[in-house]
Design an enzyme around this catalytic site. Structure first.
Site, PDB file in Angstrom:
ATOM      1  N   HIS A   6      50.357  36.650  -6.906  1.00  0.00           N
ATOM      2  CA  HIS A   6      49.132  35.829  -6.880  1.00  0.00           C
ATOM      3  C   HIS A   6      48.009  36.612  -6.197  1.00  0.00           C
ATOM      4  O   HIS A   6      47.825  36.477  -4.984  1.00  0.00           O
ATOM      5  CB  HIS A   6      49.383  34.527  -6.128  1.00  0.00           C
ATOM      6  CG  HIS A   6      50.259  33.579  -6.861  1.00  0.00           C
ATOM      7  ND1 HIS A   6      49.774  32.691  -7.795  1.00  0.00           N
ATOM      8  CD2 HIS A   6      51.594  33.396  -6.828  1.00  0.00           C
ATOM      9  CE1 HIS A   6      50.776  31.992  -8.300  1.00  0.00           C
ATOM     10  NE2 HIS A   6      51.889  32.395  -7.727  1.00  0.00           N
ATOM     11  N   SER A  27      38.720  11.296   6.900  1.00  0.00           N
ATOM     12  CA  SER A  27      39.102  12.681   6.619  1.00  0.00           C
ATOM     13  C   SER A  27      38.290  13.181   5.421  1.00  0.00           C
ATOM     14  O   SER A  27      37.550  12.435   4.796  1.00  0.00           O
ATOM     15  CB  SER A  27      40.595  12.759   6.341  1.00  0.00           C
ATOM     16  OG  SER A  27      40.877  12.063   5.155  1.00  0.00           O
ATOM     17  N   GLY A  36      35.284  17.937   6.095  1.00  0.00           N
ATOM     18  CA  GLY A  36      35.081  19.358   6.363  1.00  0.00           C
ATOM     19  C   GLY A  36      35.546  19.869   7.721  1.00  0.00           C
ATOM     20  O   GLY A  36      34.963  20.797   8.251  1.00  0.00           O
ATOM     21  N   LYS A  37      36.609  19.259   8.247  1.00  0.00           N
ATOM     22  CA  LYS A  37      37.176  19.791   9.509  1.00  0.00           C
ATOM     23  C   LYS A  37      37.604  21.241   9.346  1.00  0.00           C
ATOM     24  O   LYS A  37      37.433  22.068  10.234  1.00  0.00           O
ATOM     25  CB  LYS A  37      38.424  18.992   9.890  1.00  0.00           C
ATOM     26  CG  LYS A  37      38.173  17.893  10.851  1.00  0.00           C
ATOM     27  CD  LYS A  37      39.435  17.322  11.441  1.00  0.00           C
ATOM     28  CE  LYS A  37      40.630  17.169  10.598  1.00  0.00           C
ATOM     29  NZ  LYS A  37      40.850  16.385   9.504  1.00  0.00           N
ATOM     30  N   GLU A  80      44.977  36.094  -6.126  1.00  0.00           N
ATOM     31  CA  GLU A  80      43.933  35.220  -5.562  1.00  0.00           C
ATOM     32  C   GLU A  80      44.143  34.963  -4.066  1.00  0.00           C
ATOM     33  O   GLU A  80      43.198  34.650  -3.350  1.00  0.00           O
ATOM     34  CB  GLU A  80      43.867  33.897  -6.334  1.00  0.00           C
ATOM     35  CG  GLU A  80      45.058  32.938  -6.168  1.00  0.00           C
ATOM     36  CD  GLU A  80      46.199  33.196  -7.158  1.00  0.00           C
ATOM     37  OE1 GLU A  80      46.264  34.305  -7.722  1.00  0.00           O
ATOM     38  OE2 GLU A  80      47.028  32.285  -7.329  1.00  0.00           O
ATOM     39  N   CYS A  97      50.866  34.998 -12.367  1.00  0.00           N
ATOM     40  CA  CYS A  97      52.244  34.543 -12.184  1.00  0.00           C
ATOM     41  C   CYS A  97      52.792  33.903 -13.474  1.00  0.00           C
ATOM     42  O   CYS A  97      53.160  34.625 -14.388  1.00  0.00           O
ATOM     43  CB  CYS A  97      52.348  33.624 -10.977  1.00  0.00           C
ATOM     44  SG  CYS A  97      54.024  33.571 -10.330  1.00  0.00           S
ATOM     45  N   GLN A 150      30.720   6.274  17.257  1.00  0.00           N
ATOM     46  CA  GLN A 150      30.951   5.711  18.594  1.00  0.00           C
ATOM     47  C   GLN A 150      32.364   5.129  18.689  1.00  0.00           C
ATOM     48  O   GLN A 150      33.064   5.305  19.681  1.00  0.00           O
ATOM     49  CB  GLN A 150      29.943   4.594  18.880  1.00  0.00           C
ATOM     50  CG  GLN A 150      28.497   5.056  18.916  1.00  0.00           C
ATOM     51  CD  GLN A 150      27.556   3.881  19.202  1.00  0.00           C
ATOM     52  OE1 GLN A 150      27.877   2.997  19.986  1.00  0.00           O
ATOM     53  NE2 GLN A 150      26.398   3.878  18.561  1.00  0.00           N
TER      54      GLN A 150
HETATM   55  N1  GLN Z   1      57.352  28.967 -12.665  1.00  0.00           N
HETATM   56  C1  GLN Z   1      57.317  30.380 -12.563  1.00  0.00           C
HETATM   57  C2  GLN Z   1      58.387  30.926 -11.651  1.00  0.00           C
HETATM   58  O1  GLN Z   1      58.937  30.213 -10.854  1.00  0.00           O
HETATM   59  C3  GLN Z   1      55.960  30.857 -12.114  1.00  0.00           C
HETATM   60  C4  GLN Z   1      55.632  30.477 -10.718  1.00  0.00           C
HETATM   61  C5  GLN Z   1      54.165  30.560 -10.400  1.00  0.00           C
HETATM   62  O2  GLN Z   1      53.323  30.610 -11.282  1.00  0.00           O
HETATM   63  N2  GLN Z   1      53.847  30.556  -9.118  1.00  0.00           N
HETATM   64  O3  GLN Z   1      58.705  32.096 -11.706  1.00  0.00           O
END
Ligand code: GLN
Length: 551
Positions: free
Chosen positions: A524, A17, A20-21, A526, A393, A196
C-alpha cells in the site's frame, strides 16, 4: 518508567465528535516540532477491539498500518502525515489492548493474589502506556488524543489516568478541549452553552481545561471569547478560534496566526527554541487547496460505496491524500470520482464505457467477492484503452487476474479468496496464512507492515523510485501464485519488484511501449505518502494521467 520533565498535552473532545480533534492534535504536533521540540502523537481509542484491523472501513474508516505492522485508526495516518515521520506501536492504544494486557498479567499471577480492578489496575496500565510512549520515541512532548467525547462512559478510565498524570506532574501536563459552537439556523448566532456544559462535564472528573479550541463555521468573535473565558475559567488568550477551512492542512497555519504554539510553550514552561518556520508547509497547503489549478480527473473503482460520500472518503483516506500530495507537486488539482464496481457489473457490457472520460483509474485495496468482476472489467478497459491505471494491493492482484484471463487466455483465472476451486489460481493464499485461516485467527495475522522489495532495472517502478531497494507497508493474505509467474512474464507482464528472495511479486507492470502507465503494487504505497514527500508511484501515475487527453 516516567521520563523526568516530559510534557504531556491531552486533547479531549467536548460537545460532539467529528469536529477535528485529530487535526488539532496533528497541528499541535507540527507546531511544536517546528519550534524545535521532538513530538510524538498518541491516539487512544476507547473501543474493545484490540486493534482496528477487524473493523469494517465503512463503519470506522480506513485501517492505517504502521511501519511495524500494527493495524490502527485512520487518525494515525494524519499524525504521520503532519509530523512527516513514522509512529510506533506505543503511540496507539485501545481499551481492548489495555484490558488484554491486564488480563494476561492476571492469568500469569502477576498481581500477587490481589483482586484486579478497573481502578487502580486498568488505570495504571493506561498510565504505564502513556509513559512508554514518551520514553520510547525520544520525544520531549507527547500529544495524546482521547477518542470520542468527554461524556462517553467508556472514556472515563482514560480521562482519570490523565488526571492522575496531571496530579503527579502539575507543571508538565496540559488539557486542551476541542469544542464546537453551533450556529442554530433560526437564531443565526453562535452559542457557547454546549461548550460550557462540556467543561462542567470535564470538571466532574476533576479536570480543568487549560485551552479551548473553539470549532465553528465562522471565527469566534471577542464577545464570545470573553463569555467562554469567564464561564469556563479559561484564560482568554487560551481560547483559540478554529473556523471551518478548505483543507485540514491549513489548520496549523491558522493556529499559528492565533499564536497557539507560543501559548502552549508558555503554559508548559518550555522556552522557545526557534520561530516556527511554516513557509514550506504554507506553500504545500496553498497548492493542495488550489482549486484553480488545471484538473486531472481520476476514477476510483471500489466497493465501500454503500453509505454515502462521507464515509466513503474515510474508507480510502490515505489514497485520497496520496493523490492530493502528488497532484499538488505537479501543480494540478485532482478531481476524484467514485465509481461503484457493482454498478459496472449491473450495467452490462457497456457500463464500463463511462470510464473513458477519466484520465486515470485506480482500483484500491479490498477484500472478498463483492464487486470483483466490475473491477476486473474496469482494469481491462484501462489496459485496452491505454488509460493510466494504478492498482493497490487487491488492485494489483486483480490486474494480474485480468491479464491471465484476457491475454493468456486462462478463462477461469481467479484468486482463491473468491473461488477456491478456480482452474487457474493465479492469486493464492500465502503459505503461512493457511493456518491462520484454518484456526479462525483473523486479528493481526495478515502479512503486515514494512517489507523490502528489489526493483528491476529498466522498469517504470525503478525509474519512479530512482533506487534499487525500497521498503513499503503491506496488509494482505494472498499473493501472486509463483507457479504462474513465468507464464505471465512470457505473455508480457513485467514483475518489476520482488521480495529479496525473488519469491513474492511486489510490483507488476506493463512495459511503457505497451501502455502509458499500467502498474500494480502488492503493498500500500498510499500509507507512506507525505505532504512534503509525495509518493513517487502516485506522482508518476498522475504525471501519466495528465498526459492523457481529456474527453
Ligand atoms: N484481499 C487481498 C488479500 O488479502 C488484498 C488485500 C488488500 O487489498 N489489502 O491479499
Amino acid at each position: 518508567m516516567a521520563k523526568e520533565g516530559h510534557k504531556y498535552i491531552f486533547v479531549l473532545g467536548g460537545v460532539m465528535s467529528g469536529v477535528g480533534k485529530g487535526v488539532v492534535t496533528s497541528s499541535i504536533g507540527l507546531l511544536l516540532q517546528q519550534k524545535g521540540y521532538p513530538v510524538n502523537l498518541v491516539k487512544v481509542d476507547p473501543y474493545l477491539n484490540v486493534d482496528a484491523g477487524t473493523m469494517n472501513p465503512t463503519e470506522h474508516g480506513e485501517v492505517f498500518v504502521l511501519r511495524s505492522g500494527m493495524e490502527t485508526d485512520q487518525d494515525m495516518g494524519n499524525y504521520e502525515r503532519f509530523l512527516g515521520r513514522d509512529l510506533t506501536n506505543e503511540d496507539y492504544m485501545t481499551s481492548g489492548m489495555v484490558y488484554q494486557s491486564v488480563i494476561n498479567r492476571e492469568r500469569a499471577l502477576e498481581y500477587g493474589g490481589k483482586c484486579v480492578e478497573a481502578i487502580p489496575h486498568v488505570r495504571d496500565e493506561i498510565l504505564r502506556r502513556f509513559e512508554d510512549a514518551a520514553a520510547y520515541n525520544g520525544s520531549r512532548v507527547s500529544v495524546i488524543e482521547i477518542g470520542g467525547t468527554i461524556g462517553d462512559f467508556q472514556n472515563a478510565l482514560f480521562i482519570d489516568a490523565a488526571r492522575v498524570m496531571h496530579m503527579r506532574h502539575p507543571e508538565d501536563v496540559l488539557f486542551v478541549m476541542v469544542s464546537y459552537l453551533p450556529v442554530p439556523g433560526t437564531l443565526g448566532e453562535m452559542k457557547t452553552k454546549p461548550t460550557q456544559m462540556a467543561v462542567r462535564d470535564l470538571n466532574s472528573y476533576g479536570v480543568q481545561p487549560d485551552f479551548i479550541i473553539a470549532r465553528s463555521k465562522e471565527p469566534v468573535d471577542d464577545k464570545r471569547k470573553e463569555k467562554l473565558a469567564v464561564s469556563c475559567s479559561v484564560r482568554r488568550d487560551r481560547i483559540i478560534s478554529a473556523p471551518d477551512i478548505n483543507s485540514i492542512y491549513e489548520a496549523p497555519l491558522n493556529f499559528e496566526k492565533d499564536r497557539l504554539g507560543d501559548a502552549l510553550l508558555t503554559a508548559l514552561n518550555l522556552p522557545e527554541k526557534r520561530k516556527a518556520s511554516l513557509a514550506v508547509w504554507k506553500k504545500f497547503a496553498a497548492a493542495v487547496s488550489n482549486a484553480k489549478a488545471p484538473e486531472v480527473s481520476i476514477a476510483i473503482v471500489g466497493k465501500y460505496f454503500d453509505t454515502g460520500d462521507f464515509v466513503l472518503a474515510d474508507a480510502y483516506l490515505s489514497v485520497i491524500e496520496a493523490i492530493k500530495f502528488s497532484a499538488a507537486k505537479l501543480g494540478r488539482h485532482a478531481k476524484i470520482t467514485w465509481v461503484n464496481s457493482k454498478d459496472l457489473e449491473k450495467g452490462g457490457a457497456k457500463a464500463v464505457n463511462i470510464l473513458g472520460k477519466f484520465q486515470g483509474i485506480i482500483v484500491p485495496g479490498g477484500f472478498g467477492e463483492s464487486g470483483i468482476e466490475g473491477k476486473i472489467q474496469a482494469i481491462r478497459f484501462a489496459r485496452e484503452h491505454k488509460i493510466p491505471y494504478f492498482g493497490l494491493c487487491y488492485g494489483m492482484q486483480l490486474m494480474v487476474i485480468e491479464y491471465a484471463r484476457n491475454v493468456l487466455g486462462l478463462k477461469d483465472a481467479n484468486t482463491t479468496e473468491i473461488k477456491k476451486s478456480a482452474e487457474d489460481p493465479v492469486v493464492d493464499v500465502m503459505l503461512e496464512q493457511k493456518k491462520h485461516l484454518a484456526d479462525n485467527k483473523y486479528g493481526g495475522t495478515m502479512r503486515l507492515g514494512v517489507y523490502p522489495a528489489y526493483l528491476k532495472k529498466g522498469t517504470m517502478a525503478r525509474a519512479a523510485y530512482k533506487k534499487e531497494l525500497v521498503e513499503e507497508r503491506h496488509r494482505h493474505r494472498y499473493e501472486i501464485n509463483p507457479a504462474y509467474v513465468k507464464r505471465l512474464e512470457d505473455a508480457g507482464l513485467v514483475f518489476s519488484g520482488t521480495s529479496p528472495d525473488g519469491v513474492l511479486m511486489e510490483i507488476a507492470e506493463l512495459p511503457r511501449t505497451e501502455h502509458p502507465f499500467m502498474l500494480g503494487t502488492q503493498f500500500h504505497p498510499e500509507l507512506q505518502a507525505r505532504p512534503l514527500s509525495p509518493h513517487p508511484l502516485f506522482t508518476e501515475f498522475l504525471r501519466a494521467a495528465t498526459h492523457k487527453r481529456r474527453k
